[in-house]
Design a protein around this motif. Structure first.
Motif, short mmCIF file in Angstrom:
data_model
loop_
_atom_site.label_atom_id
_atom_site.label_comp_id
_atom_site.label_asym_id
_atom_site.label_seq_id
_atom_site.Cartn_x
_atom_site.Cartn_y
_atom_site.Cartn_z
N ASP A 119 36.84 61.44 100.30
CA ASP A 119 37.17 60.37 101.24
C ASP A 119 38.38 59.60 100.71
O ASP A 119 38.24 58.69 99.90
CB ASP A 119 35.96 59.45 101.41
N GLY A 120 39.57 59.98 101.17
CA GLY A 120 40.80 59.37 100.69
C GLY A 120 40.90 57.89 101.00
O GLY A 120 41.38 57.11 100.17
N ASN A 121 40.46 57.48 102.17
CA ASN A 121 40.55 56.06 102.53
C ASN A 121 39.68 55.21 101.63
O ASN A 121 40.07 54.10 101.24
CB ASN A 121 40.13 55.88 104.00
N ARG A 122 38.51 55.73 101.27
CA ARG A 122 37.64 54.99 100.36
C ARG A 122 38.29 54.84 98.99
O ARG A 122 38.23 53.77 98.37
CB ARG A 122 36.29 55.70 100.23
N LEU A 123 38.92 55.91 98.51
CA LEU A 123 39.55 55.86 97.20
C LEU A 123 40.74 54.91 97.20
O LEU A 123 40.94 54.14 96.26
CB LEU A 123 40.00 57.27 96.80
N VAL A 124 41.54 54.97 98.26
CA VAL A 124 42.70 54.07 98.36
C VAL A 124 42.23 52.63 98.42
O VAL A 124 42.81 51.73 97.80
CB VAL A 124 43.56 54.42 99.58
N ASN A 125 41.16 52.39 99.18
CA ASN A 125 40.62 51.05 99.28
C ASN A 125 40.15 50.54 97.93
O ASN A 125 40.38 49.38 97.55
CB ASN A 125 39.46 51.03 100.27
N ALA A 126 39.50 51.42 97.15
CA ALA A 126 39.05 51.03 95.81
C ALA A 126 40.24 50.67 94.93
O ALA A 126 40.22 49.67 94.20
CB ALA A 126 38.26 52.18 95.18
N SER A 127 41.29 51.48 94.99
CA SER A 127 42.48 51.23 94.18
C SER A 127 43.11 49.88 94.53
O SER A 127 43.43 49.08 93.64
CB SER A 127 43.50 52.36 94.43
N LYS A 128 43.24 49.61 95.81
CA LYS A 128 43.89 48.36 96.24
C LYS A 128 43.02 47.15 95.92
O LYS A 128 43.54 46.10 95.52
CB LYS A 128 44.19 48.43 97.74
N LEU A 129 41.71 47.30 96.10
CA LEU A 129 40.82 46.17 95.82
C LEU A 129 40.82 45.81 94.34
O LEU A 129 40.86 44.63 93.97
CB LEU A 129 39.40 46.50 96.28
N CYS A 130 40.79 46.82 93.48
CA CYS A 130 40.80 46.54 92.04
C CYS A 130 42.09 45.82 91.64
O CYS A 130 42.07 44.88 90.84
CB CYS A 130 40.66 47.84 91.25
N ALA A 131 43.21 46.29 92.18
CA ALA A 131 44.48 45.64 91.88
C ALA A 131 44.51 44.22 92.43
O ALA A 131 45.03 43.29 91.79
CB ALA A 131 45.63 46.46 92.45
N LYS A 132 43.94 44.04 93.63
CA LYS A 132 43.95 42.71 94.25
C LYS A 132 43.07 41.74 93.47
O LYS A 132 43.44 40.58 93.26
CB LYS A 132 43.45 42.82 95.69
N VAL A 133 41.92 42.22 93.03
CA VAL A 133 41.01 41.34 92.28
C VAL A 133 41.66 40.90 90.98
O VAL A 133 41.68 39.72 90.63
CB VAL A 133 39.67 42.05 92.02
N ASP A 134 42.20 41.86 90.22
CA ASP A 134 42.78 41.51 88.92
C ASP A 134 44.10 40.77 89.06
O ASP A 134 44.50 40.03 88.16
CB ASP A 134 42.99 42.77 88.08
N GLY A 135 44.78 40.97 90.20
CA GLY A 135 46.05 40.29 90.38
C GLY A 135 45.94 38.93 91.02
O GLY A 135 46.80 38.07 90.83
N SER A 136 44.83 38.70 91.79
CA SER A 136 44.72 37.45 92.54
C SER A 136 43.41 36.73 92.31
O SER A 136 43.39 35.54 92.01
CB SER A 136 44.90 37.74 94.05
N ALA A 137 42.29 37.45 92.46
CA ALA A 137 40.99 36.78 92.36
C ALA A 137 40.69 36.30 90.95
O ALA A 137 40.02 35.30 90.76
CB ALA A 137 39.88 37.71 92.84
N VAL A 138 41.18 37.03 89.94
CA VAL A 138 41.05 36.58 88.55
C VAL A 138 42.41 36.04 88.12
O VAL A 138 43.32 36.79 87.81
CB VAL A 138 40.61 37.73 87.62
N GLN A 139 42.54 34.73 88.16
CA GLN A 139 43.82 34.11 87.83
C GLN A 139 43.82 33.71 86.36
O GLN A 139 43.47 32.60 85.99
CB GLN A 139 44.06 32.90 88.75
N ASP A 140 44.23 34.68 85.52
CA ASP A 140 44.15 34.46 84.08
C ASP A 140 45.52 34.43 83.41
O ASP A 140 45.62 34.48 82.19
CB ASP A 140 43.28 35.55 83.43
N GLY A 141 46.58 34.34 84.22
CA GLY A 141 47.92 34.21 83.65
C GLY A 141 48.63 35.51 83.37
O GLY A 141 49.71 35.51 82.79
#
Length: 430
Positions: A119-141
């Protein structure tokens, strides 16, 4: 599965990995992964990659700077070069990379899914979410600059991504795993590695559910009403009600609920297992477990070598190569508790910056040759050499458990440097 939570200080290093080392890293790194795959399977390979301390030890045994941020990019690039051409055979594929290559991850995942039926869409979604969480949701500088997605043919995956804090000259590496992952927004990390920057905003923590809900509610409020409410509290000292004071005794804090206190105590226990990588370039005695290093040296130099007869029949193999192979064996067969001193693994093949000693290229090549030969023979049913490599680690454990063969740290490094020319020692400054 290996599960480890924590962080490590990873000093930012500049420069590139020389080709003579990059090619060796690709060969040995791929062989180590293949050996883990043959012994334990693909899920275990991904589990190892999701463990930050194993990952750091893996990079050190490959000859990278033992403590630097460069281990992340160089190891993932080495694996991408080594595993991807054999993806159909090994069932593992590495997507993404640093900078512009990280942005190609979705396209690579979609191409892989078209070829494999995943399921390519699921994998792409996982990739984007992980990047979004570490880039935005966890604001650690830390600003993300690298994103790698390691995918198995069964659809299991691991993400290794890294951010940098240029003002502090440090990096933080984040590890994600699809194994046992329940939610991308509630305590999803396998581990976070990087320098402790004090208080951070982490909206992914399980205790932040109320905060996430409040933010969602606030986002629907009228902006004028929000401004008026902010004005009402602008003169109040309300920040103490919103943050934990990590320097105080949590039991005496009146602003923290009992549930929050229990959660904070659990975090403290978990953080006791963190690995803080120092800023000094040289490897020092306090950076390694001298008992474990001593057992490695005893295995290589003092043990009855008839135990490793099939290895010793390899032309040119001597005690120094056994030293390297013992540490390689530990990376393959060791348990999670063995990797809390990554600096020790630099005693396999040194470091490209000359610490603890120059990379002994001839020894490195012997390690590649012996391990590669053991893998190929085991595929044909001849397991003598692969069993010998396994016994190197077993023997080391036995020696370590029966006595305390503390390594003479200074003498060990002196011996390495004295033989550096004989063993083809090189650094990135050559």
């Amino acid at each position: 599965m290996i599960k480890r939570s924590g962080y490590a200080d990873l000093p930012l290093h500049t420069g590139i990995v020389p080709r003579w080392l990059a090619d060796r890293m690709m060969l040995l790194g791929t062989e180590i992964v293949e050996s883990i795959l043959l012994n334990y399977g693909k899920k275990e390979v991904l589990a190892r990659l999701s463990d930050p301390l194993w990952f750091q030890s893996f990079g050190a045994v490959l000859g990278m700077d033992w403590h630097s941020s460069g281990i992340t990019t160089s190891v993932m690039y080495a694996l991408k070069r080594g595993l991807n051409p054999r993806a159909k055979e090994l069932g593992l594929y590495v997507c993404g990379g640093r900078g512009k290559y990280s942005r190609k991850t979705p396209d690579e995942l979609l191409a892989l899914s078209d070829a494999s039926g995943l399921d390519g869409n699921r994998l792409v979604n996982a990739s984007k979410l992980c990047a979004k969480v570490d880039g935005s949701a966890v604001q650690d500088g830390f600003q993300l600059y690298m994103h790698n997605f390691v995918l198995s043919s069964e659809g299991d995956w691991v993400i290794v991504q890294q951010g940098m804090n240029t003002s502090e000259r440090t990096a933080r590496r984040y590890h994600w795993s699809s194994e046992n992952l329940r939610s991308f927004v509630e305590a999803p990390h396998t581990a976070v590695t990087g320098e402790n920057q004090g208080k951070i905003l982490n909206l992914t923590d399980s205790d932040a559910a109320t905060t996430r809900s409040s933010i969602l509610t606030l986002s629907h409020e009228n902006p004028d009403q929000m401004i008026r409410e902010i004005a009402k509290i602008s003169g109040q000292d309300y920040h103490k009600q919103l943050e934990f004071d990590f320097d105080s005794d949590i039991g005496e804090s009146k602003e923290v609920s009992q549930a929050e206190a229990n959660s904070f105590e659990e975090i403290q226990i978990r953080n006791d297992r963190n690995c803080i990588m120092p800023h000094h370039h040289d490897v020092r005695a306090q950076d390694v477990n001298l008992n474990r290093l001593g057992s490695v040296l005893a295995t290589a130099y003092e043990r009855n070598n008839s135990d490793f007869e099939s290895l010793l029949l390899t032309p040119g193999l001597g005690p120094r190569t056994l030293q390297s192979l013992t540490l390689v064996s530990e990376v393959i067969y060791g348990t999670p508790s063995r990797f809390n001193d990554p600096a020790r693994f630099s005693f396999a093949h040194g470091g490209k910056d000359g610490h603890p000693f120059p990379v002994p290229c001839r020894i490195y090549d012997e390690s590649i040759r012996v391990l590669g030969d053991s893998i190929e023979k085991s595929k044909l049913g001849y397991n003598d050499k692969s069993e010998c490599i396994r016994r190197l680690h077993q023997t080391q454990i036995q020696i370590e458990s029966k006595c305390e063969p503390l390594a003479d740290f200074d003498a060990t490094i002196a011996r390495e440097k004295a033989h550096s020319a004989e063993w083809g020692g090189r650094t990135c400054m050559d």
